[in-house]
Design an enzyme around this catalytic site. Structure first.
Site, PDB file in Angstrom:
ATOM      1  N   CYS A   1      37.954  44.526  56.844  1.00 52.68           N
ATOM      2  CA  CYS A   1      37.833  45.749  56.045  1.00 52.68           C
ATOM      3  C   CYS A   1      36.850  45.624  54.885  1.00 52.68           C
ATOM      4  CB  CYS A   1      39.203  46.170  55.532  1.00 52.68           C
ATOM      5  SG  CYS A   1      40.392  46.440  56.861  1.00 52.68           S
TER       6      CYS A   1
ATOM      7  N   HIS B   1      39.976  49.800  46.473  1.00 50.76           N
ATOM      8  CA  HIS B   1      40.296  49.669  47.902  1.00 50.76           C
ATOM      9  C   HIS B   1      41.422  50.649  48.235  1.00 50.76           C
ATOM     10  CE1 HIS B   1      40.491  47.791  51.801  1.00 50.76           C
ATOM     11  NE2 HIS B   1      41.791  47.620  51.670  1.00 50.76           N
TER      12      HIS B   1
ATOM     13  N   GLU C   1      45.704  44.756  43.909  1.00 51.20           N
ATOM     14  CA  GLU C   1      44.435  45.245  43.365  1.00 51.20           C
ATOM     15  C   GLU C   1      44.563  45.594  41.884  1.00 51.20           C
ATOM     16  OE1 GLU C   1      40.990  48.439  44.656  1.00 51.20           O
ATOM     17  OE2 GLU C   1      42.992  48.571  45.559  1.00 51.20           O
TER      18      GLU C   1
ATOM     19  N   LYS D   1      40.278  56.735  50.007  1.00 51.73           N
ATOM     20  CA  LYS D   1      41.014  56.647  51.276  1.00 51.73           C
ATOM     21  C   LYS D   1      42.098  57.706  51.339  1.00 51.73           C
ATOM     22  CE  LYS D   1      40.307  51.698  52.206  1.00 51.73           C
ATOM     23  NZ  LYS D   1      39.545  51.338  50.998  1.00 51.73           N
TER      24      LYS D   1
ATOM     25  N   HIS E   1      41.325  55.161  56.170  1.00 50.58           N
ATOM     26  CA  HIS E   1      40.812  53.786  56.148  1.00 50.58           C
ATOM     27  C   HIS E   1      40.058  53.537  57.447  1.00 50.58           C
ATOM     28  CE1 HIS E   1      40.195  49.690  55.477  1.00 50.58           C
ATOM     29  NE2 HIS E   1      41.397  49.296  55.108  1.00 50.58           N
TER      30      HIS E   1
ATOM     31  N   PHE F   1      41.779  42.067  56.138  1.00 50.08           N
ATOM     32  CA  PHE F   1      42.562  41.127  56.925  1.00 50.08           C
ATOM     33  C   PHE F   1      41.788  39.813  57.042  1.00 50.08           C
ATOM     34  CE2 PHE F   1      45.141  44.352  59.685  1.00 50.08           C
ATOM     35  CZ  PHE F   1      45.831  44.725  58.550  1.00 50.08           C
TER      36      PHE F   1
END
Length: 413
Positions: free
Chosen positions: A160, A300, A311, A332, A337, A396
């Site tokens: 990502c 994010h 975050e 997002k 996403h 990930f």
């Protein structure tokens, strides 16, 4: 730059949606999602023929490659680069992508395996372009063919964070003298049965199928998972002197980039956000920017409890007291996403925030998680002077990336 984002294609339509706080999430229409745990996604209203692709290109390319080519065409037109203006050897391509040509690959496997009934597949039923659907490098190839680039052509695949890391790679190619121009960005089309099934198995996506528009709720106490999206954003990244000599209109300067890994867990995150914080600090050092000079943090903000708290901790650790004063939001909440593509789409939003002095909102944030105590710009866009944007990503595998973009000339070269 060029953008194909959920909703209508094009940079203008994308920014109109961002500033209105509308969401593009809806019931999945790209396949029959009945029986899946999560049956919603943020889809692009994309017609490849209306977007200028020929029947041959449509047959040859996966949806992800189609997005990239259309976004690259918009970026090239926006850049004003003419044919033959740059030595092809000095033009490179860097495209981020996480799950490859998933859509076409799955469709072709269904055909050659007779709907999954045959363990030994019958290759005679495959279309001539099946190999291209198996290799993510074909996406970079298509963009290189489009622009006539004969320099390095690379797919950056770091989950990502791919869309941010592709831009970081572009910066490095220019800094080391390998290229004068890099066509850089990312693309993804993961709204397919196999990808949705994988996220169902992880229970990472929201089960809130009854309220698609309100399902993605970063930093909200009632959030319950991510919403998959799709799309692409592509940029013409140029060495500054090269851009000045041809009197190019520059949207923004890429001034800082850093990436770290947590070496901890494939999907897990440490609560203290240490690796993301270090990536932010390293990007600030490269840009020679102090934390107090950051005007907006493009988060994010995936809409999971683990990510939002990780975050938040990272921004506090890296920006100190300024973390409580700087606006921070997650787009997002509106475009979902899109895995490897989202970092580049978020950079497009960051650049447009600089252009318009407007911070896009975190849609659907109505009840803030008490452990997430920063200014997440809930529900409505905000007029705010924006010269420097910090955009961060988490992927990930433990990838953590930070990119800094600034108004043209804001940071000394």
């Amino acid at each position: 730059m060029g953008v194909v984002a959920p909703g209508e294609p094009g940079s203008k339509a994308f920014w109109d949606m961002m500033t209105s706080g509308r969401t593009a999430t809806r019931p999945i229409s790209l396949f029959d999602a009945a029986g899946f745990r999560c049956r919603i996604a943020a889809e692009c209203d994309f017609d490849p023929a209306l977007s200028g692709l020929t029947p041959q290109e449509i047959r040859r390319m996966d949806r992800a490659a189609q997005f990239a080519v259309v976004a690259a065409r918009e970026a090239l037109a926006d850049s004003g680069l003419g044919d033959g203006e740059v030595d092809p050897d000095r033009v490179a391509v860097a495209i981020g992508n996480a799950v490859g040509n998933t859509t076409k690959m799955e469709q072709e496997y269904v055909v050659v395996s007779d709907g999954g009934r045959r363990w030994l597949t019958d290759w005679t039923y495959a279309v001539p372009h099946s190999y291209q659907f198996m290799v993510p490098s074909s996406v970079a190839t298509e963009v290189a063919w489009l622009v006539g680039a004969e320099g390095p052509a690379t797919v950056v695949s770091t989950g990502c964070t791919s869309g941010l890391d592709a831009l970081g790679h572009a910066m490095q190619l220019i800094a080391e003298g390998t290229a004068d121009v890099v066509i850089a960005g990312a693309t993804e089309a993961p709204v397919s049965p196999i990808t949705v099934a994988c996220f169902d198995a992880l229970k990472a996506t929201t089960p809130n199928n009854a309220d698609p528009a309100g399902a993605c709720r970063p930093f909200d106490r009632d959030r319950d998972g991510i919403v998959l999206g799709e799309g692409s954003a592509v940029f013409v990244v140029e060495e500054a002197g090269h851009a000045r000599r041809r009197e190019a209109r520059v949207h923004a300067d890429l001034v800082g980039y850093a990436s770290r890994a947590n070496a901890y867990h494939m999907t897990g995150l440490k609560a203290d956000g240490r690796e993301m914080a270090e990536a932010i600090r390293a990007a600030l050092r490269q840009a020679r920017i102090t934390p107090a000079e950051v005007d907006y943090v493009n988060a994010h903000g995936s809409g999971t409890r683990q990510n939002d708290r990780h975050e938040t901790a990272a921004v506090k650790a890296s920006l100190g007291g300024h973390a409580y004063r700087v606006p921070m939001s997650s787009i997002k909440s509106m475009v979902g996403h899109s895995l490897g593509a989202i970092g580049s789409i978020e950079i497009a939003a960051s650049i447009l925030a600089i252009t318009h002095d407007v911070v896009p909102p975190t849609a659907n944030l109505h009840h803030r998680d008490p452990e997430c105590d920063l200014d997440y710009v809930p529900v409505h866009a905000r007029e705010h002077p924006v010269d420097v944007v910090l955009s961060v990503g988490s992927g990930f595998g433990g990838f953590q990336t930070a990119v800094l973009v600034a108004a043209p000339g804001r940071v000394a070269a």
